[in-house]
Design a protein around this motif. Sequence first.
Motif, PDB file in Angstrom:
ATOM      1  N   TRP A  57      41.858  66.320  10.052  1.00 23.63           N
ATOM      2  CA  TRP A  57      42.836  66.880  10.979  1.00 23.63           C
ATOM      3  C   TRP A  57      42.667  68.399  10.950  1.00 23.63           C
ATOM      4  O   TRP A  57      43.094  69.052  10.012  1.00 23.63           O
ATOM      5  CB  TRP A  57      44.256  66.484  10.570  1.00 23.63           C
ATOM      6  N   THR A  63      48.938  73.470  17.211  1.00 22.55           N
ATOM      7  CA  THR A  63      49.165  72.147  16.649  1.00 22.55           C
ATOM      8  C   THR A  63      50.602  72.000  16.160  1.00 22.55           C
ATOM      9  O   THR A  63      51.140  72.899  15.512  1.00 22.55           O
ATOM     10  CB  THR A  63      48.202  71.884  15.474  1.00 22.55           C
ATOM     11  N   LYS A  64      51.207  70.861  16.475  1.00 25.09           N
ATOM     12  CA  LYS A  64      52.554  70.525  16.002  1.00 25.09           C
ATOM     13  C   LYS A  64      52.459  69.385  14.998  1.00 25.09           C
ATOM     14  O   LYS A  64      51.570  68.537  15.083  1.00 25.09           O
ATOM     15  CB  LYS A  64      53.453  70.122  17.166  1.00 25.09           C
ATOM     16  N   GLN A  67      52.093  65.706  15.998  1.00 29.83           N
ATOM     17  CA  GLN A  67      50.797  65.235  16.483  1.00 29.83           C
ATOM     18  C   GLN A  67      50.022  64.522  15.382  1.00 29.83           C
ATOM     19  O   GLN A  67      49.157  63.703  15.665  1.00 29.83           O
ATOM     20  CB  GLN A  67      49.982  66.411  17.028  1.00 29.83           C
ATOM     21  N   GLU A  71      51.880  60.590  19.170  1.00 27.51           N
ATOM     22  CA  GLU A  71      52.357  61.205  20.406  1.00 27.51           C
ATOM     23  C   GLU A  71      52.681  60.104  21.410  1.00 27.51           C
ATOM     24  O   GLU A  71      51.910  59.152  21.559  1.00 27.51           O
ATOM     25  CB  GLU A  71      51.296  62.143  20.983  1.00 27.51           C
ATOM     26  N   GLY A  98      48.293  59.404  15.318  1.00 32.33           N
ATOM     27  CA  GLY A  98      47.788  60.654  14.759  1.00 32.33           C
ATOM     28  C   GLY A  98      46.990  60.410  13.487  1.00 32.33           C
ATOM     29  O   GLY A  98      46.823  59.273  13.031  1.00 32.33           O
TER      30      GLY A  98
END
Length: 291
Positions: A57, A63-64, A67, A71, A98
């Motif tokens: 990742w 980026t949150k 996520q 999502e 995710g």
Amino acid sequence: MRFEGTKDYVATDDLRVAVNAAIALERPLLVKGEPGTGKTVLAIEVAKSLGCELIEWHVKSTTKANQGLYEYDAVSRLRDGQMGEERAKDVKNYIKKGKLWEAFTAKKRPVLLIDEIDKADIEFPNDLLQELDRMEFYVYETNEVVKAKVRPIVIITSNNEKELPDAFLRRCFFHFIKFPDEETMREIIDVHFPEIKKKLVGDALTTFYAMRELPGVKKKPSTSELLDWLKLLMNEDIDLETLREKDPERLTPPLHGALLKNEQDVALFERLAFLSRRQDGPGGGRRGPAG
């Protein structure tokens, strides 16, 4: 399950201890260090060494945290519903899993890399506290709990661009990768270029560490940049000492663009090399920063 390094990655004793401590504690390993010191590669090599799947990742400024969980594409579902699509009846068709979801549902213990966490908003690590602590999260749209079948090995990297919250740090095992000394650097070079000439390595390291020690240098060259430079020197079959003998007025080493990445540092290196050469005089034995 212990990490002992690999043939492609030189892991110092303290780094091996840190990785194995995080595995034993089942806590995320937070790795800091200069860019280019092998933080991201560490996760790749840990996965390779332990025979685990690697889930990556890579965090960006936009980026949150959610996520990494999942999502929900409500807009696509609404559009499909208006078009009379059958798939619109099942909300699961519009949920994108995710990286944490992937890691939690893996059948075999994976390595989860959360790369450059400090790039994201300051609230990003706080938003992952519970999920990384309990290894589970709730999916509101489907009313289900996603819980880790086997606890993943989590490796988190940071370039120290911003401070991380104390609550997040408490949940991690921390390790700072020190910049390699010359002996360790020779081992790293030998792994990547086993056939390289020892004389070239010696000359290159003298120049490399001189650049890093320049007072006022804006961006110190990294390990990865040194390896790039050596690769170029080998491809061009360039010998630093021979070049200096042919052109004693040369202030910067050949292909220095692999090491010095802005005009201020190039100018600084040239100026200090020139001053050093003047101080030594025409018959001086020392050649200045260029070695």
